[in-house]
Design a protein around this motif. Structure first.
Motif, PDB file in Angstrom:
ATOM      1  N   ARG A   1       0.866  -1.178   0.000  1.00  0.00           N
ATOM      2  CA  ARG A   1       0.000   0.000   0.000  1.00  0.00           C
ATOM      3  C   ARG A   1       0.897   1.220   0.000  1.00  0.00           C
ATOM      4  O   ARG A   1       1.953   1.222   0.610  1.00  0.00           O
TER       5      ARG A   1
ATOM      6  N   LYS B   1      -5.773   1.129  -6.689  1.00  0.00           N
ATOM      7  CA  LYS B   1      -6.530   0.586  -5.561  1.00  0.00           C
ATOM      8  C   LYS B   1      -5.656   0.410  -4.319  1.00  0.00           C
ATOM      9  O   LYS B   1      -6.168   0.163  -3.238  1.00  0.00           O
TER      10      LYS B   1
ATOM     11  N   TRP C   1      -3.662   5.160  -0.688  1.00  0.00           N
ATOM     12  CA  TRP C   1      -4.521   5.755   0.336  1.00  0.00           C
ATOM     13  C   TRP C   1      -4.041   7.179   0.562  1.00  0.00           C
ATOM     14  O   TRP C   1      -2.837   7.439   0.595  1.00  0.00           O
TER      15      TRP C   1
ATOM     16  N   ARG D   1      -9.187   5.678   0.572  1.00  0.00           N
ATOM     17  CA  ARG D   1      -8.634   4.973  -0.578  1.00  0.00           C
ATOM     18  C   ARG D   1      -8.918   5.748  -1.860  1.00  0.00           C
ATOM     19  O   ARG D   1     -10.000   6.310  -2.023  1.00  0.00           O
TER      20      ARG D   1
END
Length: 147
Positions: free
Chosen positions: A55, A88, A91, A115
């Motif tokens: 992420r 996706k 964040w 997100r």
């Protein structure tokens, strides 16, 4: 378990520079060396079936430091050309939102990130005919889960 890379944006990078920065994350995460690093990292921390995922957490600040809420919209625009698999995993939050929780015992448990895919869903319902390729400027506070 997720490997999370944290980057602070001080509002000084142009759209072109932001796109290049995001593209480097894509290239690294898709490279053999990047995938091997992520798999080994997850194994070291007990993952039974490690996958090479990460992420990217972006803490955004306006250039002046006075209105952080508008900067995530600029970051969202810079993600438009990225593969969906990377969008996706991004964040966004603001430096102001992070600062509000810095004294908490568990500051990272605060609900301060949104997100990109959630921002895209919200923006797609508000898109205008005059600007079909640019998400409308909006603040994190106007979105579900925003600050």
């Amino acid at each position: 378990m997720y490997c999370s890379c944290m980057e602070l944006d001080m509002g000084t990078m142009s759209d072109k520079v932001l796109r290049a920065e995001f593209s480097r994350y894509v290239a690294w995460s898709q490279s053999a060396a990047g995938q091997q690093y992520l798999i080994e990292l997850y194994k070291r921390h007990g993952a039974k079936e490690p996958r090479p995922t990460l992420r990217l957490l972006m803490g955004a600040r306006s250039r002046t430091g006075l209105d952080d809420d508008g900067r995530p919209s600029d970051l969202l625009t810079a993600t438009n050309r990225l593969p969906g698999s990377m969008r996706k995993r991004i964040w966004l939050t603001t430096v102001a939102a992070l600062s509000e929780h810095q004294e908490h015992q568990l500051p990272l448990n605060a609900n301060v990130c949104v997100r990109v895919r959630d921002l895209e869903r919200s923006a797609s319902s508000k898109r205008t005919v005059e600007q079909p390729d640019r998400a409308p400027r909006q603040s994190l506070s106007s979105l579900p889960g925003g600050t």
